[in-house]
Every structure is written in structure tokens, then in C-alpha cells.
Design an enzyme around this catalytic site. Structure first.
Site, short mmCIF file in Angstrom:
data_model
loop_
_atom_site.label_atom_id
_atom_site.label_comp_id
_atom_site.label_asym_id
_atom_site.label_seq_id
_atom_site.Cartn_x
_atom_site.Cartn_y
_atom_site.Cartn_z
N GLU A 155 -3.60 -0.23 -19.13
CA GLU A 155 -4.79 -1.06 -19.41
C GLU A 155 -6.06 -0.20 -19.37
O GLU A 155 -6.92 -0.30 -20.25
CB GLU A 155 -4.96 -2.18 -18.37
N ASP A 185 0.86 -1.18 0.00
CA ASP A 185 0.00 0.00 0.00
C ASP A 185 0.90 1.23 0.00
O ASP A 185 1.84 1.31 0.80
CB ASP A 185 -0.87 -0.02 1.27
N GLU A 231 -6.32 2.97 -19.74
CA GLU A 231 -6.29 3.97 -20.82
C GLU A 231 -6.85 3.37 -22.11
O GLU A 231 -7.63 4.00 -22.83
CB GLU A 231 -4.85 4.44 -21.02
N ASP A 262 -7.46 5.44 -8.36
CA ASP A 262 -8.84 5.37 -7.86
C ASP A 262 -9.32 6.78 -7.51
O ASP A 262 -8.64 7.50 -6.77
CB ASP A 262 -8.90 4.49 -6.60
N1 SAH Z 1 -2.37 2.04 -13.55
C1 SAH Z 1 -3.25 1.00 -14.04
C2 SAH Z 1 -4.31 0.59 -13.01
C3 SAH Z 1 -5.26 1.69 -12.61
S1 SAH Z 1 -6.48 1.20 -11.41
C4 SAH Z 1 -3.89 1.45 -15.33
O1 SAH Z 1 -3.85 2.63 -15.64
O2 SAH Z 1 -4.43 0.62 -16.05
C5 SAH Z 1 -5.72 1.79 -9.93
C6 SAH Z 1 -4.81 0.75 -9.31
O3 SAH Z 1 -4.18 1.33 -8.18
C7 SAH Z 1 -5.53 -0.49 -8.83
O4 SAH Z 1 -4.89 -1.63 -9.34
C8 SAH Z 1 -5.41 -0.40 -7.31
O5 SAH Z 1 -5.37 -1.67 -6.70
C9 SAH Z 1 -4.13 0.38 -7.14
N2 SAH Z 1 -4.06 1.13 -5.87
C10 SAH Z 1 -5.01 1.92 -5.36
N3 SAH Z 1 -4.62 2.46 -4.20
C11 SAH Z 1 -3.37 2.02 -3.97
C12 SAH Z 1 -2.43 2.23 -2.94
N4 SAH Z 1 -2.74 2.99 -1.87
N5 SAH Z 1 -1.24 1.64 -3.02
C13 SAH Z 1 -0.93 0.85 -4.08
N6 SAH Z 1 -1.79 0.60 -5.10
C14 SAH Z 1 -2.99 1.18 -5.05
#
Ligand code: SAH
Length: 214
Positions: free
Chosen positions: A193, A98, A195, A119
Site C-alpha cells: 500500500e 509486536d 509503495e 517505520d
Molecule cells: N508493509 C505495509 C505497511 C507499512 S507501515 C506497506 O508497505 O504498505 C509499517 C507498519 O508496520 C505499520 O502498519 C505498523 O503498525 C507496523 N509495525 C511497526 N512496528 C511494528 C512491530 N514492532 N511489530 C509489528 N508491526 C509493526
């Protein structure tokens, strides 16, 4: 639509524990990531790398830069490993953690942070969880080696507006911006992905690069 987060990947723990890309004890490398890569090349990290397409393609394209992908969820990082494990890419590592713990893992050694399709946490009471909130910007301060550089992409207009305010309130300046990345003159964009998925739906992709000089 099935959210990848809810998909349970069988044997995810075994996949993670046996991957040559995963750093299982990242806190032991605090301040010492250079030694792990065995060179002094710049280190770029992606926080929330998802299934890893972006970080993998970057690592292949830029062998003189070290890349570290960070992802919170076992199932998601296991899917990334399945894709990457068959390849041999010395300038790429992955961490399952995290981002709240980022100061226990990096200290004054990172050159750039990528935040792709983070997110949005739309509810105001969850604003602190956004990866561009002041809570996280404060943490990032101590991971950067010198100048602080963050590149962000999202299709979420509210998150984008929030982040621009948050960055500038925190002393970052905008060095590049696009309100429609796929129809602007931005060379060598590497797609994530999300995007790919969102641009197929014709959503605008927003991009910003912000910099805080040391
Ligand atoms: N970067 C990728 C995924 C986007 S979704 C893309 O553009 O396709 C956002 C991702 O961030 C998710 O896989 C989620 O599990 C991760 N994530 C969210 N909060 C997080 C945190 N505090 N630490 C690490 N990963 C996190």
C-alpha cells in the site's frame, strides 16, 4: 493526511477474534508452524504488513509457499482482515503482535523475512526500535530455519542507509540491491500500500535483499 494508524475501526476486536486467518494464540505454535499449515513448504513472514496487500498477493501467486503477516495494531490488521476474509487462501495466516515478541512465536522455522516500508524512527534515540536495528537482527537469528534471508523495501533514504550498515555490520551480505526499484530490471515486484502511495508521488523505491549463510 490521515494516518491509518489513528483511524479507529469499529468492532476491530470482534473482526480479529472471528477471522479464519488470525492465529490468536501464536505462542502455542512455537517450533510447530509446519503442523499448522499441514505441509513442509517454506514459510515467509512480513513484519509490519499494514493492510496486507503484499502478503495477500504473494500468497495467491505462490501457493507452494506459506505466508504469515504480522501487524502490531488492531485497527490496521482489522482492515486487512476485511479485505482477505472473503477469500479462501490456505497458505496465508495473520498474527496481531509486536515483533519484539517474535522469539516466543517462531523458532528455527522461517525461510524469509519481508520488511516493507517499516517505520523509520528518525530520532537517533529511537534507533533501537527500527526493525533493522541490531536488537531485531539478533531476534531474527533464531527464527530462521537455515540461511537467513531478509528483503526490504522503503522510500526512506535514511532508513535504507542505516539498514545497509546494520545488516552488513551484523554479517549479512547484499545479494540484490536497487536504488530505484520501479525503474530497474526487477521482475514480478508485488506492490505494498505504501509503495503505491509513495511511487505516485514519484519517490524512489529502494530495495535490498540480504543473506547470511548458516
Ligand atoms: N508493509 C505495509 C505497511 C507499512 S507501515 C506497506 O508497505 O504498505 C509499517 C507498519 O508496520 C505499520 O502498519 C505498523 O503498525 C507496523 N509495525 C511497526 N512496528 C511494528 C512491530 N514492532 N511489530 C509489528 N508491526 C509493526
Amino acid at each position: 493526511m490521515l494516518d491509518v494508524r489513528q483511524r479507529n475501526v469499529k468492532n476491530k476486536k470482534e473482526i480479529i477474534n472471528s477471522s479464519k486467518y488470525i492465529i490468536l494464540n501464536p505462542k502455542e505454535y512455537l517450533g510447530k508452524w509446519k503442523s499448522l499449515f499441514n505441509n513442509s513448504n517454506p514459510i515467509y513472514i512480513e513484519i509490519g504488513m499494514g493492510k496486507g496487500d503484499f502478503i495477500l498477493e504473494n500468497a495467491k501467486r505462490y501457493p507452494d509457499i506459506n505466508f504469515i503477516g504480522i501487524e502490531k495494531y488492531d485497527s490496521i490488521i482489522a482492515l486487512a482482515i476485511k479485505k482477505i476474509e472473503v477469500l479462501d487462501i490456505p497458505n496465508l495466516k495473520l498474527i496481531r503482535m509486536d515483533a519484539l515478541e517474535i522469539n516466543e512465536v517462531f523458532s528455527h522455522e522461517i525461510d524469509k523475512v519481508f520488511l516493507n516500508f517499516s517505520d523509520p524512527w528518525p530520532k537517533p534515540r529511537h534507533a533501537k526500535r527500527r526493525l533493522t536495528s541490531e536488537v531485531f537482527l539478533e531476534k531474527y537469528d533464531n527464527i530462521f530455519k537455515k540461511d537467513k534471508i531478509i528483503e526490504m523495501k522503503t522510500d526512506n533514504r535514511n532508513l535504507f542507509e542505516y539498514s545497509l550498515v546494520s545488516f552488513t555490520n551484523y554479517g549479512y551480505i547484499i545479494s540484490e540491491i536497487s536504488l530505484d526499484l520501479h525503474h530497474s530490471d526487477y521482475p514480478d515486484n508485488i506492490m505494498t500500500e505504501y509503495e503505491r502511495k509513495f511511487s505516485l508521488k514519484n519517490n524512489c523505491i529502494y530495495f535490498v535483499k540480504v543473506v547470511k549463510l548458516q
